[in-house]
Design an enzyme around this catalytic site. Structure first.
Site, PDB file in Angstrom:
ATOM      1  N   PHE A 196       0.827  -1.222   0.000  1.00 33.90           N
ATOM      2  CA  PHE A 196       0.000   0.000   0.000  1.00 33.90           C
ATOM      3  C   PHE A 196       0.858   1.267   0.000  1.00 33.90           C
ATOM      4  CE2 PHE A 196      -3.267  -2.698   2.361  1.00 33.90           C
ATOM      5  CZ  PHE A 196      -4.026  -2.900   1.222  1.00 33.90           C
ATOM      6  N   ILE A 197       1.954   1.270  -0.736  1.00 34.82           N
ATOM      7  CA  ILE A 197       2.863   2.408  -0.667  1.00 34.82           C
ATOM      8  C   ILE A 197       2.527   3.443  -1.743  1.00 34.82           C
ATOM      9  CG2 ILE A 197       5.299   3.116  -0.638  1.00 34.82           C
ATOM     10  CD1 ILE A 197       4.290   1.157   1.689  1.00 34.82           C
ATOM     11  N   GLN A 244     -26.661  12.407  -2.581  1.00 41.17           N
ATOM     12  CA  GLN A 244     -28.110  12.168  -2.418  1.00 41.17           C
ATOM     13  C   GLN A 244     -28.917  13.355  -2.959  1.00 41.17           C
ATOM     14  OE1 GLN A 244     -29.025   9.308  -1.413  1.00 41.17           O
ATOM     15  NE2 GLN A 244     -31.226   9.601  -1.239  1.00 41.17           N
ATOM     16  N   GLU A 274      -2.892   6.572   7.010  1.00 39.82           N
ATOM     17  CA  GLU A 274      -2.202   7.377   8.040  1.00 39.82           C
ATOM     18  C   GLU A 274      -2.950   7.339   9.370  1.00 39.82           C
ATOM     19  OE1 GLU A 274      -0.283  10.836   6.617  1.00 39.82           O
ATOM     20  OE2 GLU A 274      -0.142  10.014   4.592  1.00 39.82           O
TER      21      GLU A 274
HETATM   22  C1  LIG Z   1      -4.356   4.057  -0.882  1.00 37.27           C
HETATM   23  C2  LIG Z   1      -3.475   3.784   0.312  1.00 37.27           C
HETATM   24  C3  LIG Z   1      -2.268   4.473   0.422  1.00 37.27           C
HETATM   25  C4  LIG Z   1      -1.399   4.183   1.484  1.00 37.27           C
HETATM   26  N1  LIG Z   1      -0.161   4.793   1.524  1.00 37.27           N
HETATM   27  C5  LIG Z   1       0.767   4.329   2.419  1.00 37.27           C
HETATM   28  C6  LIG Z   1       2.128   4.778   2.328  1.00 37.27           C
HETATM   29  O1  LIG Z   1       2.493   5.623   1.496  1.00 37.27           O
HETATM   30  N2  LIG Z   1       3.054   4.237   3.181  1.00 37.27           N
HETATM   31  C7  LIG Z   1       2.711   3.278   4.119  1.00 37.27           C
HETATM   32  O2  LIG Z   1       3.590   2.829   4.838  1.00 37.27           O
HETATM   33  N3  LIG Z   1       1.410   2.861   4.231  1.00 37.27           N
HETATM   34  C8  LIG Z   1       0.447   3.341   3.403  1.00 37.27           C
HETATM   35  N4  LIG Z   1      -0.860   2.891   3.477  1.00 37.27           N
HETATM   36  C9  LIG Z   1      -1.210   1.899   4.495  1.00 37.27           C
HETATM   37  C10 LIG Z   1      -2.193   2.399   5.536  1.00 37.27           C
HETATM   38  O3  LIG Z   1      -1.572   3.293   6.409  1.00 37.27           O
HETATM   39  C11 LIG Z   1      -2.797   1.159   6.241  1.00 37.27           C
HETATM   40  O4  LIG Z   1      -3.661   0.525   5.315  1.00 37.27           O
HETATM   41  C12 LIG Z   1      -3.556   1.530   7.488  1.00 37.27           C
HETATM   42  O5  LIG Z   1      -2.689   1.979   8.500  1.00 37.27           O
HETATM   43  C13 LIG Z   1      -4.365   0.346   8.040  1.00 37.27           C
HETATM   44  O6  LIG Z   1      -3.614  -0.816   8.123  1.00 37.27           O
HETATM   45  P1  LIG Z   1      -4.197  -2.180   7.502  1.00 37.27           P
HETATM   46  O7  LIG Z   1      -4.672  -1.907   6.140  1.00 37.27           O
HETATM   47  O8  LIG Z   1      -3.162  -3.220   7.671  1.00 37.27           O
HETATM   48  O9  LIG Z   1      -5.462  -2.540   8.377  1.00 37.27           O
HETATM   49  P2  LIG Z   1      -5.416  -3.360   9.747  1.00 37.27           P
HETATM   50  O10 LIG Z   1      -4.402  -2.795  10.655  1.00 37.27           O
HETATM   51  O11 LIG Z   1      -5.368  -4.810   9.450  1.00 37.27           O
HETATM   52  O12 LIG Z   1      -6.848  -3.013  10.336  1.00 37.27           O
HETATM   53  C14 LIG Z   1      -8.064  -3.621   9.876  1.00 37.27           C
HETATM   54  C15 LIG Z   1      -9.221  -3.025  10.644  1.00 37.27           C
HETATM   55  O13 LIG Z   1      -9.111  -3.357  12.029  1.00 37.27           O
HETATM   56  C16 LIG Z   1      -9.090  -2.177  12.798  1.00 37.27           C
HETATM   57  N5  LIG Z   1      -8.222  -2.388  13.947  1.00 37.27           N
HETATM   58  C17 LIG Z   1      -6.924  -2.814  13.932  1.00 37.27           C
HETATM   59  N6  LIG Z   1      -6.452  -2.883  15.181  1.00 37.27           N
HETATM   60  C18 LIG Z   1      -7.446  -2.463  16.000  1.00 37.27           C
HETATM   61  C19 LIG Z   1      -7.575  -2.260  17.411  1.00 37.27           C
HETATM   62  N7  LIG Z   1      -6.554  -2.499  18.249  1.00 37.27           N
HETATM   63  N8  LIG Z   1      -8.737  -1.805  17.890  1.00 37.27           N
HETATM   64  C20 LIG Z   1      -9.769  -1.556  17.063  1.00 37.27           C
HETATM   65  N9  LIG Z   1      -9.714  -1.699  15.733  1.00 37.27           N
HETATM   66  C21 LIG Z   1      -8.579  -2.154  15.213  1.00 37.27           C
HETATM   67  C22 LIG Z   1      -8.570  -1.094  11.869  1.00 37.27           C
HETATM   68  O14 LIG Z   1      -8.929   0.198  12.301  1.00 37.27           O
HETATM   69  C23 LIG Z   1      -9.271  -1.507  10.588  1.00 37.27           C
HETATM   70  O15 LIG Z   1     -10.597  -1.072  10.620  1.00 37.27           O
HETATM   71  C24 LIG Z   1      -1.767   3.225   2.471  1.00 37.27           C
HETATM   72  C25 LIG Z   1      -3.022   2.578   2.383  1.00 37.27           C
HETATM   73  C26 LIG Z   1      -3.854   2.842   1.317  1.00 37.27           C
HETATM   74  C27 LIG Z   1      -5.171   2.095   1.235  1.00 37.27           C
END
Ligand SMILES: Cc1cc2nc3c(=O)[nH]c(=O)nc-3n(C[C@H](O)[C@H](O)[C@H](O)COP(=O)(O)OP(=O)(O)OC[C@H]3O[C@@H](n4cnc5c(N)ncnc54)[C@H](O)[C@@H]3O)c2cc1C
Length: 390
Positions: free
Chosen positions: A159-160, A337, A364
């Site tokens: 997801f970078i 809507q 973020e």
């Molecule tokens: C288009 C896009 C651009 C991005 N750009 C970058 C980038 O440039 N560099 C980079 O390093 N990353 C980047 N990301 C990554 C982004 O920061 C992560 O997707 C985000 O932090 C969530 O992590 P995850 O997808 O692994 O979800 P997960 O951490 O697996 O979470 C899944 C769900 O569970 C919830 N959850 C997790 N833990 C808990 C808890 N303890 N309590 C309650 N709820 C919880 C989360 O809120 C979420 O709803 C990007 C993502 C996207 C989609």
């Protein structure tokens, strides 16, 4: 208490607004047309041309220190500017910027990475997220092993943003698994694409897309460590901190523009012999949107103000990010809507915003992570209810 903008803030805000109106808004139809044809809305040379035009008006490096040719603006002014940029969906941003943590570079690294990034000659990406570690960033596994004067990196980032275009990556890697990333076991590396990592595009519901970065025995010289060995997690959190007020500032601009479209539509579209804006159902959607927009504006401006005061901005920024991201999703949904079937079409940018702003609740720091920070601060007594007025 004074809620007004200073003369300087108003002048800067108005100049940016005039620039966006004159140079950016006229590109919108073409950007929409290209994106509908699965092409980038602006190519790199067009973006650069626009950035150089803005430079002539003095807008270059909003956050960049003056010694590097930037404006070094206070966070409140930067927030106001990001709001103005949010008013157009054209993927424009001012030039002269570099990732905030690149300023920790050594003199040699500055010449190789920081200065060309500021000039727009090189493109960076920041990589901490992995397939098994997003919210739980301390659980990263991409490993860097010392081998003579080099480190050897193995693992995957995902997801970078900019991962497909970047010619170098700022990578947070585990250098001491025993310590753990949060306790000095992670280090940040500056890794040229030419050193051997490859990227794979990820399709998303938004325009463009992030990438996975694959590191398979990538050799990186020791001199490419950013900051100190063991400082990787701290630098990663510093990088993320910047977006906590710029992202919701952008959201405010999107919501302002979209809400104005809804108001214009409500004042012109007729059903049953009357303008739809005469219906309480429509009026309430407009009223709720304006109220939430204003609430978000003041939360976000206060979080930027907290940065300028040199106070710890994390609590205020988490509230601004949480509320601003949710607000823009609710507002764009209502605006869609109010436009009825037309809102759902690709003739208008509303469905585009609808897809774009969904990301704001995820990247973020998800909504849930912001809530975790806010509640933890209160439960541990680190922050008092009432913020800086308490
Ligand atoms: C288009 C896009 C651009 C991005 N750009 C970058 C980038 O440039 N560099 C980079 O390093 N990353 C980047 N990301 C990554 C982004 O920061 C992560 O997707 C985000 O932090 C969530 O992590 P995850 O997808 O692994 O979800 P997960 O951490 O697996 O979470 C899944 C769900 O569970 C919830 N959850 C997790 N833990 C808990 C808890 N303890 N309590 C309650 N709820 C919880 C989360 O809120 C979420 O709803 C990007 C993502 C996207 C989609």
């Amino acid at each position: 208490m004074d809620f007004a903008l200073s003369d300087e803030e108003r002048a800067v805000r108005d100049t940016v607004r005039a620039f966006v109106t004159r140079e950016v808004l006229p590109l919108e139809q073409e950007v929409l047309r290209r994106e509908r044809a699965h092409q980038p809305g602006l190519d790199r040379s067009e973006l650069r041309e626009l950035q150089l035009k803005a430079k002539k008006f003095g807008f270059w490096g909003l956050a960049t220190p003056e010694e590097y040719g930037g404006m070094d603006l206070p966070a409140v002014l930067q927030s106001l500017i990001w709001t103005e940029l949010g008013r157009s969906f054209v993927p424009f941003r001012f030039g002269g910027e570099a990732d905030n943590i690149l300023f920790h570079a050594t003199e040699e690294q500055k010449r190789e990475f920081l200065l060309p990034t500021i000039e727009g000659e090189r493109i960076s990406c920041f990589a901490i997220t992995e397939p098994g570690a997003g919210s739980d960033a301390a659980n990263i596994k991409l490993h860097a092993r010392r081998d003579g004067d080099d480190w050897v990196l193995d693992g995957e980032k995902t997801f970078i943003t900019n991962g497909n275009d970047a010619d170098f990556a700022i990578v947070v890697a585990v250098t001491d698994p025993e310590k753990g990333a949060r306790n000095g076991g992670a280090t940040t590396f500056l890794v040229d694409r030419a050193m051997g990592w490859r990227s794979e595009f990820i399709q998303t519901m938004g325009e463009g897309g992030p990438a996975s970065l694959i590191f398979d025995g990538v050799r990186v010289p020791h001199r490419n460590i950013l900051g100190e060995v063991g400082q990787g997690f701290t630098l990663g959190m510093e990088w993320i901190g910047k977006g906590r007020y710029t992202i919701p500032s952008h959201a405010i601009g999107i919501a302002e523009r979209a809400l104005q479209m809804a108001i214009d539509h409500a004042n012109t579209r007729e059903t049953f012999g009357a303008k739809i804006g005469t219906n309480q159902a429509i009026q309430w959607m407009i009223a709720d949107s304006e109220t939430e927009l204003e609430a978000a504006r003041w939360l976000v401006l206060r979080s930027a103000w907290t940065v300028d005061q040199g106070l710890d901005p994390r609590h205020a920024s988490s509230m601004g990010k949480l509320y601003g991201a949710g607000m823009v999703n609710r507002v764009v949904d209502r605006v869609l809507q109010i436009h009825g079937g037309m809102g759902y079409t690709r003739e208008l940018p509303i469905e585009r915003w609808y897809r774009q702003v969904r990301l704001y609740r995820i990247f973020e720091g998800t909504d849930e992570m912001q809530r975790l920070i806010i509640s933890r601060d209160l439960l541990r007594g680190y922050t008092k209810i009432g913020g800086h007025l308490a």
